[in-house]
Motif scaffolding. Structure first.
Motif, short mmCIF file in Angstrom:
data_model
loop_
_atom_site.label_atom_id
_atom_site.label_comp_id
_atom_site.label_asym_id
_atom_site.label_seq_id
_atom_site.Cartn_x
_atom_site.Cartn_y
_atom_site.Cartn_z
N TRP A 38 55.86 79.72 43.61
CA TRP A 38 54.64 80.51 43.74
C TRP A 38 54.26 81.07 42.38
N ALA A 93 46.98 82.04 53.32
CA ALA A 93 47.03 80.63 52.92
C ALA A 93 48.38 80.28 52.31
N GLN A 94 48.91 81.18 51.49
CA GLN A 94 50.21 80.96 50.85
C GLN A 94 51.33 80.89 51.90
N ALA A 97 50.92 77.72 54.23
CA ALA A 97 51.36 76.48 53.59
C ALA A 97 52.89 76.38 53.62
N TRP A 98 53.58 77.49 53.37
CA TRP A 98 55.04 77.51 53.41
C TRP A 98 55.55 77.26 54.83
N HIS A 99 54.87 77.88 55.81
CA HIS A 99 55.25 77.70 57.22
C HIS A 99 54.99 76.24 57.67
N THR A 100 53.93 75.64 57.19
CA THR A 100 53.61 74.26 57.53
C THR A 100 54.71 73.31 57.07
N LEU A 101 55.29 73.57 55.91
CA LEU A 101 56.41 72.75 55.42
C LEU A 101 57.60 72.83 56.38
N GLY A 109 60.32 72.77 51.93
CA GLY A 109 60.04 74.11 52.46
C GLY A 109 61.22 75.06 52.37
#
Length: 165
Positions: A38, A93-94, A97-101, A109
Motif C-alpha cells: 500500500w 476501495a483499498q 481490493a484486499w478482500h477480493t484477493l 492477498g
C-alpha cells in the motif's frame, strides 16, 4: 498419599503485582494498519476486537493410579483484529481490493502488515506485525438514506501470527 512438593524455581519469572511497575492505562485515540504494497496505511477510530486463542485439548489415559485426564494445548485459532472507520471511497476501495484477493483464494492477498495503537498524543503505544495477513471480512453498518449518522465500515483481518514489536 500427598504429592511431593518441590521448592520454587529461582529462575522463574515473578509476575506478582509487587514485581510489575505501575503503568497508566492506555487511552487510545487511533488505530493504524499498513499493508505491504500500500502507498499509505489506513487509520481507524475503533478497535472492535483483538483475538488470539489456543483451544484446549483433553487427553485421557489409563495410568497406575487409574484413569488420568489432563488438558493440553490444542490447535491455535488464527489471530484476528476487527476495526471500524467511517466509510470513504478510497479506504473502502483499498480494503475491498484486499478482500477480493482473499475471496479469490489468491496467495497475493496474504501479506505482512503492521498494526499500531496510537495514544491521544499521536505517539505509538503498541505495535505488532501481522504475518501473512488477509482481509477476511468487510462489512458496512446499516444506514438510512438522509440520515445524519456517519456510515461505518468494519474490517476483520486474520493472520498466521502476531508478533509484538
Amino acid at each position: 498419599m500427598l504429592p511431593h512438593l518441590s521448592a520454587p524455581d529461582p529462575t522463574a519469572i515473578d509476575l506478582t503485582t509487587e514485581s510489575l511497575p505501575l503503568v497508566e492505562p492506555v487511552s487510545a485515540s487511533r488505530f493504524f494498519v499498513n499493508v505491504l504494497g500500500w502507498s499509505q496505511g489506513l487509520g481507524f477510530t475503533e478497535l472492535a476486537g483483538f483475538n488470539s486463542a489456543v483451544n484446549a485439548s483433553e487427553y485421557s489415559y489409563n495410568g497406575r493410579l487409574g484413569n488420568v485426564r489432563t488438558k493440553q494445548f490444542g490447535r491455535p485459532s488464527p489471530p484476528t483484529i476487527t476495526l471500524k472507520r467511517g466509510l470513504d471511497s478510497i479506504g473502502f476501495a483499498q480494503l475491498f481490493a484486499w478482500h477480493t484477493l482473499a475471496r479469490g483464494n489468491n496467495p497475493v492477498g496474504k501479506v505482512p502488515a503492521t498494526f499500531t495503537i496510537l495514544a491521544a498524543s499521536g505517539l505509538p503505544v503498541a505495535a505488532c506485525t501481522l504475518e501473512n495477513a488477509w482481509c477476511s471480512r468487510l462489512e458496512i453498518d446499516p444506514a438510512q438514506a438522509g440520515g445524519s449518522n456517519v456510515v461505518m465500515m468494519k474490517v476483520t483481518i486474520e493472520c498466521d501470527d502476531i508478533v509484538m514489536l
